[in-house]
Enzyme design. Sequence first.
Site, PDB file in Angstrom:
ATOM      1  N   LYS A   1     152.063 -70.294  35.491  1.00 30.84           N
ATOM      2  CA  LYS A   1     151.636 -69.347  35.491  1.00 30.84           C
ATOM      3  C   LYS A   1     151.191 -68.460  36.586  1.00 30.84           C
ATOM      4  O   LYS A   1     150.917 -68.462  38.042  1.00 30.84           O
ATOM      5  CB  LYS A   1     149.735 -69.687  35.048  1.00 30.84           C
ATOM      6  CG  LYS A   1     150.437 -70.205  33.309  1.00 30.84           C
ATOM      7  CD  LYS A   1     148.354 -70.475  32.461  1.00 30.84           C
ATOM      8  CE  LYS A   1     149.339 -71.105  31.320  1.00 30.84           C
ATOM      9  NZ  LYS A   1     147.827 -71.200  30.918  1.00 30.84           N
TER      10      LYS A   1
ATOM     11  N   GLU B   1     145.345 -62.490  25.135  1.00 32.57           N
ATOM     12  CA  GLU B   1     144.732 -63.242  24.463  1.00 32.57           C
ATOM     13  C   GLU B   1     143.199 -62.987  25.893  1.00 32.57           C
ATOM     14  O   GLU B   1     142.043 -63.399  24.865  1.00 32.57           O
ATOM     15  CB  GLU B   1     144.550 -65.040  25.488  1.00 32.57           C
ATOM     16  CG  GLU B   1     143.704 -65.724  25.203  1.00 32.57           C
ATOM     17  CD  GLU B   1     144.306 -67.259  25.945  1.00 32.57           C
ATOM     18  OE1 GLU B   1     145.571 -67.149  26.333  1.00 32.57           O
ATOM     19  OE2 GLU B   1     143.366 -68.259  25.914  1.00 32.57           O
TER      20      GLU B   1
ATOM     21  N   ASN C   1     151.478 -76.844  23.029  1.00 30.33           N
ATOM     22  CA  ASN C   1     150.186 -77.839  22.275  1.00 30.33           C
ATOM     23  C   ASN C   1     151.527 -78.069  21.500  1.00 30.33           C
ATOM     24  O   ASN C   1     151.152 -78.382  20.139  1.00 30.33           O
ATOM     25  CB  ASN C   1     149.336 -76.643  22.204  1.00 30.33           C
ATOM     26  CG  ASN C   1     148.950 -76.384  23.324  1.00 30.33           C
ATOM     27  OD1 ASN C   1     148.416 -77.385  24.350  1.00 30.33           O
ATOM     28  ND2 ASN C   1     147.819 -76.048  22.625  1.00 30.33           N
TER      29      ASN C   1
ATOM     30  N   GLU D   1     144.695 -80.194  29.607  1.00 31.40           N
ATOM     31  CA  GLU D   1     144.456 -79.641  28.427  1.00 31.40           C
ATOM     32  C   GLU D   1     144.367 -81.122  27.419  1.00 31.40           C
ATOM     33  O   GLU D   1     144.292 -80.479  26.232  1.00 31.40           O
ATOM     34  CB  GLU D   1     144.422 -78.174  28.183  1.00 31.40           C
ATOM     35  CG  GLU D   1     144.045 -77.317  29.134  1.00 31.40           C
ATOM     36  CD  GLU D   1     143.458 -76.100  29.076  1.00 31.40           C
ATOM     37  OE1 GLU D   1     144.751 -75.678  27.784  1.00 31.40           O
ATOM     38  OE2 GLU D   1     143.631 -75.142  28.941  1.00 31.40           O
TER      39      GLU D   1
ATOM     40  N   TRP E   1     135.078 -74.989  31.963  1.00 29.76           N
ATOM     41  CA  TRP E   1     135.283 -74.140  30.574  1.00 29.76           C
ATOM     42  C   TRP E   1     134.503 -73.542  30.636  1.00 29.76           C
ATOM     43  O   TRP E   1     134.005 -72.375  29.029  1.00 29.76           O
ATOM     44  CB  TRP E   1     135.666 -74.792  29.229  1.00 29.76           C
ATOM     45  CG  TRP E   1     137.155 -75.804  28.956  1.00 29.76           C
ATOM     46  CD1 TRP E   1     137.777 -75.532  30.083  1.00 29.76           C
ATOM     47  CD2 TRP E   1     137.158 -76.657  28.653  1.00 29.76           C
ATOM     48  NE1 TRP E   1     139.134 -75.945  29.965  1.00 29.76           N
ATOM     49  CE2 TRP E   1     138.467 -77.236  29.126  1.00 29.76           C
ATOM     50  CE3 TRP E   1     136.535 -76.895  27.088  1.00 29.76           C
ATOM     51  CZ2 TRP E   1     139.047 -78.696  28.219  1.00 29.76           C
ATOM     52  CZ3 TRP E   1     137.618 -78.299  26.531  1.00 29.76           C
ATOM     53  CH2 TRP E   1     138.830 -78.659  26.797  1.00 29.76           C
TER      54      TRP E   1
ATOM     55  N   ASP F   1     143.726 -68.639  34.354  1.00 32.69           N
ATOM     56  CA  ASP F   1     144.483 -68.973  33.703  1.00 32.69           C
ATOM     57  C   ASP F   1     144.445 -67.539  33.225  1.00 32.69           C
ATOM     58  O   ASP F   1     143.884 -66.605  32.035  1.00 32.69           O
ATOM     59  CB  ASP F   1     144.091 -69.497  32.567  1.00 32.69           C
ATOM     60  CG  ASP F   1     144.421 -69.768  31.588  1.00 32.69           C
ATOM     61  OD1 ASP F   1     145.505 -69.275  30.910  1.00 32.69           O
ATOM     62  OD2 ASP F   1     143.933 -70.914  30.553  1.00 32.69           O
TER      63      ASP F   1
HETATM   64  C1  BDP Z   1     145.751 -71.073  27.559  1.00 35.84           C
HETATM   65  C2  BDP Z   1     144.730 -71.073  26.456  1.00 35.84           C
HETATM   66  C3  BDP Z   1     144.975 -72.045  25.170  1.00 35.84           C
HETATM   67  C4  BDP Z   1     146.778 -72.905  25.981  1.00 35.84           C
HETATM   68  C5  BDP Z   1     146.664 -72.832  27.948  1.00 35.84           C
HETATM   69  C6  BDP Z   1     148.098 -73.472  27.908  1.00 35.84           C
HETATM   70  O1  BDP Z   1     143.938 -70.379  25.812  1.00 35.84           O
HETATM   71  O2  BDP Z   1     144.888 -71.968  24.187  1.00 35.84           O
HETATM   72  O3  BDP Z   1     147.148 -73.562  25.522  1.00 35.84           O
HETATM   73  O4  BDP Z   1     146.165 -71.466  27.943  1.00 35.84           O
HETATM   74  O5  BDP Z   1     148.853 -71.638  28.432  1.00 35.84           O
HETATM   75  O6  BDP Z   1     145.172 -69.873  27.963  1.00 35.84           O
HETATM   76  O7  BDP Z   1     148.694 -74.275  27.695  1.00 35.84           O
END
Ligand code: BDP
Length: 734
Positions: free
Chosen positions: A392, A425, A242, A323, A575, A397
């Site tokens: 990923k 996380e 980000n 996002e 979400w 996630d």
């Molecule tokens: C999610 C996280 C977020 C990240 C996003 C990402 O919560 O903070 O910006 O992945 O991978 O798991 O871009």
Amino acid sequence: MLTLTHAGDDPRPPRIARTVAALVCWGVLLAAMPALHAEDGYELWLRYAPAVVADPDSHGPGIAQLVAGSESPVQAATRRELLRGLQALSGVAPVGADTVTEDAALLVGTPASSSQIARLGLDLEGLGREGYRIRSAIVDGHATTVVAANDDIGVLYGAFHLLRLLQTGQPLADLDIREAPRLQVRVLNHWDDLDRYVERGYSGQSIWDWHRLPGWLDPRYTDYARANASIGINGAVLNNVNANADVLTPMYLEKVAAIAGVLRPYGMKVYLSARFSAPMQIGGLATADPVDPAVQAWWRAKADEIYSAIPDFGGFLVKANSEGQPGPQDYGRSHADGANMLADALAPHGGIVMWRAFVYSDEEPVDRARQAYNEFVPLDGRFRDNVLVQVKNGPIDFQPREPFHPLFGAMPRTPLMMEFQITKEYLGFSTHLAYTGPLYEEVLRADTHVQGPGSSVARVIDGSLHGHALTGIAGVANIGSDRNWSGSHFDQANWYAFGRLAWNPELSSRDIAVEWTRMTFSNDAAVVEPVVGMMMASREAVVDYTGALGLHHLMGRGHHYGPGPWVDGGPRADWTSVYFHRADRNGIGFDRTRRGSDAVSQYAAPVAGVFDDVAQTPEELLLWFHHVPWDHPMRSGRRLWDELVFRYDRGVDAVRDMRAAWSGLDGRIDAGRHAQVAAFLAIQQDEAQWWRDASVAYFQSISGMPLPAGAAPPPHALEHYKTLEFPHAPGDTK
Ligand code: BDP
């Protein structure tokens, strides 16, 4: 005379025996001495603690003479590391020399840097720049251990391998090791902001002290580079996906160049996350449209500027149209258009683009698990040669367990790189002991079946399945300013395991745990066995107490700390937790079969067939793919509801077992580290219990089923758990 030894030969003259005896004595002596300073985890797995020699006869020759050049910065780093390691491990500094003139020598270098290595004629073909050989040899009549490679960086990696052998108490006799990395780009992704805040970071601030750079080069940067080089990590993306465009301004590029200068002698390149709209934010353009010639020219000029300051800059990582991040779709262009525009700017300099596939629609999606595949598969073959698509490990996630991402194997004409999360996380932040090696291993070994059995995810990303030259893997770093780097001593193992698997994705996570434990804590079997036992059970424990059987995305909203299976409402359905578990009076689970969202069809036919069939789907993924009644019969003989509660309890019990195992190690591990791990395990036990109680209370309110016999009722009413708030939990998005 130059000869290679063969297993069984014993070319050592009697003098060597004397050296061995001396070194072993030193080792034994030092092992008995208390550490000179308190252990605080700063030294990671590079403690170089004197080895406890259980069987002196098997220890092989020590090293009395070191022949290592120091002409290039990489050579100098290698020599420094060997001196440091050998001296600390044996208590005796090896004598430095230009050529081998004594027995028990260590000769390191390339055919170009050492004529003695050149004359050995070792076969270094196929090892590339980063591979190496470690060989026991007779050099000019002297028993020698040789570390040889085509390039200095391979020698550095070989030196660390040798040090690992010594640290883990392995004999140096009759060595014949040949190693080369299976993946090319092995990078950490730091989700670090320029104000030192770390998104999803649980180990303090960012290690990059941007404000004091470039004037102050924290010695920690060098130790960071050493640690990474020791496990073969060869790059770092310094800033958050980000991304803030400021990192591309001249002021910050000067700081980036300073970091690059520290990392370079350790074979690490720097990369940056590029904000797609940077031409507007810092370039004064009115658009960031990738087909606009002014935008293209801006990026070309920016790339030229970066490379003039950092000639070996690695390239860009991009999170686009994900996002809320800007991207090519803002202008009606595709991910390929965006990636290629950046790739063209970097190509003249040899840079690459790592373009993330973590995307899901801004609109209300049918099933979030399907989004990335739908967007990227049509683009297969349309990316430039210097683009890697970064995927990923699973389709949602970084959950404690996900099936492998269906993109692996589905884009044969595009090199895909893996993205794992090292920071925890979703696995208890830094206080829970959860060794992620088994998670990584499970994904890497998963069989996509895209070219018949044996089409593992590892073979997709190492390029062998579809014949790609460019390959890579990324790990979202868990590193911060905490003295112990990762927030907890055991979280260091996840950084370590990532690096080892990046080098060779077919290594076993158990073997890696053994190595790490020996170097980090002790070679004493009475320590290694229980610690490795704890580590290997730990990830499954987290799965159990946070939601087993394929449940996912059940955490608290926003900060992701603790349980939140009741989370609903808010800006978008995907979400929330209820979107993912779909529990109602009749049953639970997300129907992703052909009768449901049909996410199963994104997998190759044999895999899709298994996931589509409730009877064949592995129970670990049951509720990921199926919505089943609460009384669905499970293999254990229990019905689903009872099984779920059983697993929640099993997870809590596993943490209790870890605590017991750890307290049994009191006195065998230095007091400081022992105490912190013990305290963290106590936190983990409380929080595991909290996850279990809150989840059982919630799901019982939906299922209306009685608790199975013997299961304790949650101590509080559901409302209690729902009203808990954590306004300043670490790592939340800003
Ligand atoms: C999610 C996280 C977020 C990240 C996003 C990402 O919560 O903070 O910006 O992945 O991978 O798991 O871009």
